[in-house]
Design an enzyme around this catalytic site. Structure first.
Site, PDB file in Angstrom:
ATOM      1  N   ASP A   1       8.234  -8.052 -14.147  1.00  0.00           N
ATOM      2  CA  ASP A   1       6.779  -8.182 -13.864  1.00  0.00           C
ATOM      3  C   ASP A   1       6.784  -9.301 -12.998  1.00  0.00           C
ATOM      4  O   ASP A   1       7.232 -10.637 -13.226  1.00  0.00           O
ATOM      5  CB  ASP A   1       5.908  -8.070 -15.037  1.00  0.00           C
TER       6      ASP A   1
ATOM      7  N   ASN B   1      -3.353 -12.005  -5.288  1.00  0.00           N
ATOM      8  CA  ASN B   1      -4.366 -10.982  -4.539  1.00  0.00           C
ATOM      9  C   ASN B   1      -5.893 -11.771  -4.626  1.00  0.00           C
ATOM     10  O   ASN B   1      -6.306 -11.678  -3.423  1.00  0.00           O
ATOM     11  CB  ASN B   1      -4.606  -9.738  -5.420  1.00  0.00           C
TER      12      ASN B   1
ATOM     13  N   ASP C   1       0.594  -7.369  -0.946  1.00  0.00           N
ATOM     14  CA  ASP C   1       1.592  -6.462  -0.417  1.00  0.00           C
ATOM     15  C   ASP C   1       3.012  -7.146  -0.027  1.00  0.00           C
ATOM     16  O   ASP C   1       3.963  -6.664  -0.234  1.00  0.00           O
ATOM     17  CB  ASP C   1       0.998  -5.634   0.638  1.00  0.00           C
TER      18      ASP C   1
ATOM     19  N   GLU D   1       2.678  -4.361 -10.139  1.00  0.00           N
ATOM     20  CA  GLU D   1       3.778  -5.237  -9.830  1.00  0.00           C
ATOM     21  C   GLU D   1       4.963  -5.274 -10.659  1.00  0.00           C
ATOM     22  O   GLU D   1       5.571  -6.255 -10.944  1.00  0.00           O
ATOM     23  CB  GLU D   1       3.245  -6.627  -9.946  1.00  0.00           C
TER      24      GLU D   1
END
Length: 483
Positions: free
Chosen positions: A361, A369, A378, A404
């Protein structure tokens, strides 16, 4: 014969694909109906704030229960958003809280980018769980929508929109956001159902074409069999007639009383036999020409069928590959992981070689973000996926599990050896030095590792690895732990 058998194989494959598309379409229609019921109940729960809002909610509930199309539902969103805005304006907003603009979209207070960037990866302070105050129903709705979006995102054409909706669901939703998000999800489901119907019709058309060609082949084989039977009967008839002519010639010669009669009767008999042979030859030549023409036409039909079969085979292979690859990171997706995990589990049961599972993770990914934007997020996902894939052997497996989260299958690797592998990867990730638009983006990752054990079911090792991952993140992140 080979071409006919190959075409029959693809004919069965067409029916299998058609059935799968019908099942997928039915599944999306079921999900759409479920979302409509959820939205109707949420609307009912939101009533009682103002007469204007109640009126818009009632109209929306009526449209949902009547099965109104998604495009028509969108026309109801604007007056609903305006009604929500009116209600929100009446309420006293606390300082620094989010406000709702005229379009019904929440806008957060402005934060200087430098201060936000400086705190993105700051060590977490002991605070209360931010999800503790969420309503359980809201959590369940986001969980359901997340699973739906994961399913939709497997379609390459819809993956971008689906991932954007998935990002919205990472944070709790206000009551005024739920109708908009549900409408967007319903729109994606509608588009996917339409895509399934288009694919279904395309397969049906192709199947009709192939069936037509198979019917032509069947008709050709029937004509060939009839022609061969007619040729066999013609040959038998010719032989019988020829034998009768020979017998008659012999009898006529035997009855002749002088040499002139013998000559005349022999010549007459030979003329009869010659005419019969000539007629038989012409009939057979005509039959052969017709057979050659049919064979040439059928050869062209078979070549066309084989070309279409190869085209469809390539198309099916591409579709299968795309259905197992994550559109953003280009590594296998969760569906591919589950298939590979089942294979490795069976192989482990048979041979007993160690197999380890690593759950990954990316730390503080939501903050990436929020501060740098989804394009930066991304990019982080793509580079992280490339790093994982490049640091394992060809016999190992890396997939994006969702969001993620990533997962690795390390075949023939004990948990002790797997811990060394993932620790090296963790250090490599922390040393990558991401940059976005000239700004450094510090990224780390946490990992949980486990291996197959004698009493395990197929998912048990992953569950332990996932629990170890949670422990690693709770212990400060940027570390690997075994479970």
């Amino acid at each position: 014969m080979y071409a006919t058998g190959n075409a029959e194989h693809w004919r069965r494959r067409y029916f299998e694909i058609l059935k799968a598309r019908e099942q997928e379409g039915q599944a999306f229609r079921t999900i759409e109906n479920l979302l409509r019921r959820i939205l109707a109940r949420l609307c009912a729960a939101a009533m009682g704030r103002s007469p204007e809002l109640d009126g818009e909610l009632k109209r929306l509930v009526g449209a949902l229960l009547d099965g109104t199309k998604v495009a028509e539902l969108e026309s109801l969103l604007r007056p609903l958003s305006e009604a929500v805005t009116t209600v929100e304006k009446v309420r006293e907003e606390p300082a620094g809280a989010a406000v709702v603009n005229a379009a019904g979209v929440a806008q957060a207070p402005t934060v200087p980018e430098q201060a936000a960037a400086a705190s993105v990866f700051a060590p977490a302070e002991p605070t209360s769980d931010p999800t503790a105050d969420e309503e359980p129903a809201e959590q369940r709705i986001r969980s359901i929508l997340g699973r739906v979006i994961t399913l939709i995102s497997q379609n390459e054409g819809l993956s971008g929109s689906a991932q954007e909706l998935g990002r919205q669901l990472e944070s709790p939703l206000r009551p005024d956001q739920l109708p908009v998000v549900l409408s967007d999800v319903a729109d994606l489901i509608g588009r996917r159902v339409n895509d399934v119907e288009v694919e279904k019709r395309a397969i049906e058309d192709l199947l009709a074409q192939v069936t037509g060609k198979l019917d032509e082949i069947s008709q050709f084989m029937g004509t060939e069999n009839a022609d061969r039977q007619a040729a066999l009967e013609g040959t038998r008839e010719f032989n019988t007639s020829l034998q009768a002519d020979m017998n008659e010639l012999g009898a006529n010669v035997a009855e002749a009383t002088d040499l002139d009669q013998v000559k005349a009767r022999v010549n007459s008999g030979l003329d009869v036999i010659s005419n019969r042979v000539q007629q038989f030859r012409e009939r057979e030549e005509s039959r052969v020409r017709s057979a050659l023409e049919r064979n040439e036409k059928m050869r062209a039909r078979v070549e066309s069928l084989e070309k279409e079969a190869r085209t469809l085979q390539d198309r099916l292979r591409d579709e299968q590959r795309l259905s197992l690859v994550d559109a953003l990171t280009q590594v296998p997706n969760r569906r591919a992981y589950e298939s590979r995990l089942a294979e490795e589990f069976k192989r482990w049961r048979r041979f007993g070689h160690p197999v380890s599972i690593a759950a990954w993770d990316i730390d503080h990914f939501k903050q990436v973000n929020d501060v740098f934007g989804h394009r930066a997020g991304d990019k982080v996902l793509r580079i992280f996926a490339e790093t994982l894939a490049s640091r394992v052997r060809g016999t190992d497996f890396v997939a994006r599990y969702g969001g993620e989260e990533f997962v690795m299958i390390l075949a023939g690797t004990s948990m002790q050896d797997a811990m060394q592998v993932v620790e090296e990867i963790r250090q490599s990730v922390s040393a990558l030095g991401f940059h976005f638009r000239g700004k450094p983006v510090s990224v780390t990752a946490s990992c949980g590792v486990s291996e197959f054990r004698d009493s395990d079911e197929v998912d048990t090792a992953f569950e332990r690895a996932d629990a170890a991952l949670y422990q690693a993140k709770s212990s400060g992140r940027n570390r690997c732990m075994s479970g």
